[in-house]
Motif scaffolding. Structure first.
Motif, PDB file in Angstrom:
ATOM      1  N   ASP A   4       0.813  -1.215   0.000  1.00  0.00           N
ATOM      2  CA  ASP A   4       0.000   0.000   0.000  1.00  0.00           C
ATOM      3  C   ASP A   4       0.849   1.268   0.000  1.00  0.00           C
ATOM      4  N   TRP A   5       2.092   1.170   0.480  1.00  0.00           N
ATOM      5  CA  TRP A   5       2.936   2.360   0.575  1.00  0.00           C
ATOM      6  C   TRP A   5       3.635   2.701  -0.747  1.00  0.00           C
ATOM      7  N   VAL A   6       3.579   1.830  -1.735  1.00  0.00           N
ATOM      8  CA  VAL A   6       4.200   2.124  -3.026  1.00  0.00           C
ATOM      9  C   VAL A   6       3.377   3.198  -3.736  1.00  0.00           C
ATOM     10  N   LYS A   7       4.023   4.284  -4.110  1.00  0.00           N
ATOM     11  CA  LYS A   7       3.328   5.407  -4.731  1.00  0.00           C
ATOM     12  C   LYS A   7       2.885   5.051  -6.147  1.00  0.00           C
ATOM     13  N   ILE A   8       1.724   5.556  -6.516  1.00  0.00           N
ATOM     14  CA  ILE A   8       1.281   5.531  -7.911  1.00  0.00           C
ATOM     15  C   ILE A   8       1.377   6.962  -8.419  1.00  0.00           C
ATOM     16  N   SER A   9       2.142   7.150  -9.483  1.00  0.00           N
ATOM     17  CA  SER A   9       2.288   8.493 -10.046  1.00  0.00           C
ATOM     18  C   SER A   9       2.214   8.396 -11.566  1.00  0.00           C
ATOM     19  N   CYS A  10       2.089   9.538 -12.211  1.00  0.00           N
ATOM     20  CA  CYS A  10       2.112   9.569 -13.674  1.00  0.00           C
ATOM     21  C   CYS A  10       2.565  10.933 -14.144  1.00  0.00           C
ATOM     22  N   SER A  11       2.864  11.012 -15.435  1.00  0.00           N
ATOM     23  CA  SER A  11       3.313  12.283 -16.031  1.00  0.00           C
ATOM     24  C   SER A  11       2.321  12.698 -17.114  1.00  0.00           C
ATOM     25  N   PRO A  12       1.236  13.390 -16.732  1.00  0.00           N
ATOM     26  CA  PRO A  12       0.255  13.828 -17.730  1.00  0.00           C
ATOM     27  C   PRO A  12       0.786  14.985 -18.569  1.00  0.00           C
ATOM     28  N   ILE A  13       0.089  15.265 -19.654  1.00  0.00           N
ATOM     29  CA  ILE A  13       0.377  16.478 -20.433  1.00  0.00           C
ATOM     30  C   ILE A  13       0.327  17.671 -19.483  1.00  0.00           C
ATOM     31  N   GLY A  14       1.207  18.643 -19.702  1.00  0.00           N
ATOM     32  CA  GLY A  14       1.454  19.685 -18.712  1.00  0.00           C
ATOM     33  C   GLY A  14       0.331  20.658 -18.431  1.00  0.00           C
TER      34      GLY A  14
ATOM     35  N   TRP B 194      -3.505  21.586 -26.725  1.00  0.00           N
ATOM     36  CA  TRP B 194      -2.589  20.580 -26.181  1.00  0.00           C
ATOM     37  C   TRP B 194      -2.793  20.499 -24.678  1.00  0.00           C
ATOM     38  N   ASN B 195      -3.713  19.614 -24.276  1.00  0.00           N
ATOM     39  CA  ASN B 195      -3.977  19.476 -22.843  1.00  0.00           C
ATOM     40  C   ASN B 195      -4.294  18.022 -22.514  1.00  0.00           C
ATOM     41  N   ALA B 196      -4.230  17.745 -21.211  1.00  0.00           N
ATOM     42  CA  ALA B 196      -4.393  16.367 -20.748  1.00  0.00           C
ATOM     43  C   ALA B 196      -5.825  15.869 -20.935  1.00  0.00           C
ATOM     44  N   LEU B 197      -6.807  16.681 -20.557  1.00  0.00           N
ATOM     45  CA  LEU B 197      -8.185  16.220 -20.484  1.00  0.00           C
ATOM     46  C   LEU B 197      -8.761  15.886 -21.851  1.00  0.00           C
ATOM     47  N   ASN B 198      -8.558  16.756 -22.809  1.00  0.00           N
ATOM     48  CA  ASN B 198      -9.213  16.585 -24.102  1.00  0.00           C
ATOM     49  C   ASN B 198      -8.321  15.937 -25.150  1.00  0.00           C
ATOM     50  N   LYS B 199      -7.053  16.325 -25.206  1.00  0.00           N
ATOM     51  CA  LYS B 199      -6.162  15.774 -26.225  1.00  0.00           C
ATOM     52  C   LYS B 199      -5.679  14.375 -25.845  1.00  0.00           C
ATOM     53  N   GLY B 200      -5.243  14.215 -24.594  1.00  0.00           N
ATOM     54  CA  GLY B 200      -4.730  12.917 -24.161  1.00  0.00           C
ATOM     55  C   GLY B 200      -5.755  12.033 -23.492  1.00  0.00           C
TER      56      GLY B 200
ATOM     57  N   GLN C   2      -6.802  12.246 -20.484  1.00  0.00           N
ATOM     58  CA  GLN C   2      -6.292  11.949 -19.141  1.00  0.00           C
ATOM     59  C   GLN C   2      -7.034  12.812 -18.118  1.00  0.00           C
ATOM     60  N   ASP C   3      -7.873  12.221 -17.336  1.00  0.00           N
ATOM     61  CA  ASP C   3      -8.548  12.971 -16.272  1.00  0.00           C
ATOM     62  C   ASP C   3      -7.657  12.973 -15.030  1.00  0.00           C
ATOM     63  N   ALA C   4      -6.474  13.550 -15.168  1.00  0.00           N
ATOM     64  CA  ALA C   4      -5.450  13.431 -14.129  1.00  0.00           C
ATOM     65  C   ALA C   4      -5.880  14.057 -12.804  1.00  0.00           C
ATOM     66  N   GLN C   5      -6.577  15.186 -12.867  1.00  0.00           N
ATOM     67  CA  GLN C   5      -7.050  15.790 -11.615  1.00  0.00           C
ATOM     68  C   GLN C   5      -8.124  14.924 -10.970  1.00  0.00           C
TER      69      GLN C   5
ATOM     70  N   LEU D 145      -6.467  12.217  -8.943  1.00  0.00           N
ATOM     71  CA  LEU D 145      -6.089  12.687  -7.607  1.00  0.00           C
ATOM     72  C   LEU D 145      -7.309  12.717  -6.690  1.00  0.00           C
ATOM     73  N   ARG D 146      -8.374  13.294  -7.198  1.00  0.00           N
ATOM     74  CA  ARG D 146      -9.605  13.429  -6.406  1.00  0.00           C
ATOM     75  C   ARG D 146     -10.128  12.073  -5.956  1.00  0.00           C
ATOM     76  N   ASP D 147     -10.066  11.079  -6.827  1.00  0.00           N
ATOM     77  CA  ASP D 147     -10.641   9.770  -6.535  1.00  0.00           C
ATOM     78  C   ASP D 147      -9.651   8.817  -5.867  1.00  0.00           C
ATOM     79  N   GLY D 148      -8.453   9.305  -5.551  1.00  0.00           N
ATOM     80  CA  GLY D 148      -7.489   8.489  -4.824  1.00  0.00           C
ATOM     81  C   GLY D 148      -6.764   7.462  -5.660  1.00  0.00           C
ATOM     82  N   LEU D 149      -6.772   7.608  -6.987  1.00  0.00           N
ATOM     83  CA  LEU D 149      -6.081   6.653  -7.854  1.00  0.00           C
ATOM     84  C   LEU D 149      -4.612   7.008  -8.045  1.00  0.00           C
ATOM     85  N   MET D 150      -4.247   8.236  -7.748  1.00  0.00           N
ATOM     86  CA  MET D 150      -2.867   8.703  -7.885  1.00  0.00           C
ATOM     87  C   MET D 150      -2.401   9.321  -6.572  1.00  0.00           C
TER      88      MET D 150
END
Length: 560
Positions: free
Chosen positions: A240-250, A263-269, A271-274, A277-282
């Protein structure tokens, strides 16, 4: 009413205007003279084609040792500059850098696809990072498989053709196949089970930018989120202590006043990166913020505003310092570093070669000015905020040139216990002052240091794998015991000097602000000391002896 985001953006704009108005970084250093105790300082270490490491092939024992030395030299350089996180490219293009039951060896270590270098580079890198008190995350390139006929892509196609799709001359994992999530999660679980890794770092966890979506954007985002969730559940189910991280579009998405220009994460890639975070997946995000000006600063503060209490670490494109990549001025990167520090975000450099080659002085600046003192990695308080048990005893054994600090081991379970060691000429050692941190994330219960002139006091804390730190155990000062929390009497003009007792050898009194700045010195003689010219406020009072040994005597509150 102003939203918190508008308030932060206003502050950011004011800071940015200030930075632009001053010349050179001396003024920047003055503006942010305090060094944070907690800050992620990361670098991406690329193994693809040996871009960062290795620069030679392992074909015999001598070349294996040379390959290892290449890495330890790099890590020594990072440690000297007080970096604390390495993102090591572990899955490259359907190939890996460790003996896997799932995917073949990449050619970067042995020079030949599917051929072992006759040692385990991932295991070696983990061991060497941990020796230096640094975290290491396994960087997993998720979707790209290289050219359609490249070794990694062909190997995967021959076994699981339904997982692979073609776009132009390139092969990709198919994000629209439900089995893609299972496959990538299986690789991440294998690494987590086999290795003492600190994190799994997902790169290119998105739709390829050249794709034309044939499904609604929301569904495409759900496909990527499904992969993230599978990885999260597989890894956290093991450790459980191993971090989950990622590198989304900036840039996450368009802002009300600033466009991402498509050029953004949400629409182009997709990636619902925020949302991750909100849902505890990252646990962490490392957005690739390889931009300048209004394409950088407003989007940085958007990430900060929507971090949901997790760690967001802007990725800075130091490769643009190179004359062949963009020829940016060093001032641009320095400004970005100071601004992200001002809002407690940390930073990650892409990539290691440009840092260690000291392009335009970036390594010198980082080592000698910006990272002058070490920093701890922020704890994962959302996963666990339980303070670990502290060591119960500490001893120092001195030899002619060295002194060895030892303490009793503590069992905090969950992956073992680490230790931070602090040292100071002042007793008790202030463990909140990062300038006193001399060793971090030690895996043994002793530390040997070269002796320095005068007495040094030590304190040790235990750290669990989530990054939570215990209370400190202090090396006892057997010469004098002073009530450090005593409030010293005064009438606004004179303070009553504490009794020295029979053992305290001190000539001076130091009166310091709560931030540690010395505001006055007074002779340690007689019964009283003059404080009539010291402004009202709360201060700490210390003694100072002939051998530069200091003790905290108590607090001084002046209120006239």
């Amino acid at each position: 009413m102003k939203s918190p985001y508008n308030t932060i953006l206003l502050l950011a704009t004011s800071l940015l205007l200030y930075f632009i108005s001053v010349s050179g970084c001396h003024a920047q250093g003055m503006a942010f003279s305090n060094f944070p105790k907690y800050e992620v300082r990361a670098v991406w270490l690329t193994t693809l084609g040996g871009l960062d490491w290795p620069h030679s092939y392992a074909t015999n024992q001598a070349s294996i040792e040379w390959q290892k030395k290449e890495l330890t030299d790099l890590l020594d350089k990072l440690k000297a500059a007080n970096f604390n996180t390495v993102l090591l490219q572990t899955r490259i293009r359907g190939t890996v850098i460790y003996p896997s039951a799932i995917e073949p060896w990449d050619a970067c270590f042995s020079g030949k696809p599917s051929v072992s270098p006759n040692y385990d580079p991932l295991a070696f890198a983990i061991e060497e990072c941990h020796k230096r008190g640094m975290e290491i995350q396994a960087w997993i390139v998720c979707m790209p498989l290289g050219k359609w006929n490249s070794f990694g892509c062909q190997a995967l196609r021959s076994k699981y053709s339904y997982l692979v799709t073609k776009d132009g001359a390139e092969g990709y994992m198919n994000p629209e196949s439900p089995m893609t999530a299972t496959y990538i999660a299986k690789i991440c679980k294998e690494i987590t089970e086999k290795y003492d890794i600190d994190g799994i770092h997902l790169d290119y966890i998105r739709y390829p930018e050249t794709w034309k979506l044939k499904i609604p954007a929301y569904q495409a985002r759900e496909n990527i989120t499904h992969i993230v969730k599978e990885v999260h559940d597989a890894v956290k189910g093991v450790k459980d202590w191993v971090k989950i991280s990622c590198s989304p579009i900036g840039k996450y998405s368009d802002l009300s006043r600033y466009s991402s220009h498509g050029w953004n994460a949400l629409n182009k890639g997709c990636q619902d990166a925020q949302g991750w975070l909100r849902d505890g997946l990252m646990d962490q995000l490392y957005p690739m913020m390889y931009f300048k000006g209004n394409q950088f600063y407003p989007f940085v503060f958007n990430w900060k505003e929507k971090s949901y209490g997790r760690t967001v670490v802007p990725g800075l494109g130091i490769y643009f310092l190179s004359s062949s990549e963009g020829n940016w001025s060093i001032d641009e990167i320095e400004r970005q570093m100071y601004v992200v520090r001002s809002v407690n975000m940390g930073y990650a450099f892409f990539r290691n070669k440009f840092l260690c080659d000291n392009v335009k002085g970036i390594y010198t600046f980082t080592k000698e000015e910006f990272n002058k003192y070490p920093a701890l990695i922020p704890p994962m308080s959302w996963a666990s905020n339980r303070k670990p048990a502290a060591p119960k005893s500490i001893k120092v054994v001195k030899s002619s040139k060295f002194e060895t600090v030892t303490w009793n081991s503590v069992d905090n379970n969950n992956g073992g216990t680490l230790y931070n060691v602090y040292a100071s000429r002042t007793y008790p050692v202030d463990v909140d002052d990062v300038r006193n941190l001399v060793a971090q994330r030690s895996r043994t219960n002793q530390l040997t240091l070269r002796q320095s002139s005068g007495n040094i006091f030590y304190a040790v804390t235990a750290v669990d794998r989530y990054g939570n730190e215990s209370n400190a155990v202090q090396l006892p000062d057997k010469r004098v015991i002073t009530p450090s929390n005593t409030f010293i009497k005064n009438d606004g003009k004179r303070m009553t000097l504490p009794d020295k007792g029979s053992e305290l050898d001190a000539d001076l009194i130091l009166i310091k602000s709560l931030t540690g700045t010395t505001v006055a010195t007074r002779p340690y003689k007689g019964t009283y000391a003059n404080i009539s010219k010291i402004p009202d406020g709360c201060y700490r009072v210390y003694s100072l002896g002939k051998k530069n040994i200091s003790h905290r005597l108590g607090f001084l509150i002046i209120k006239r």
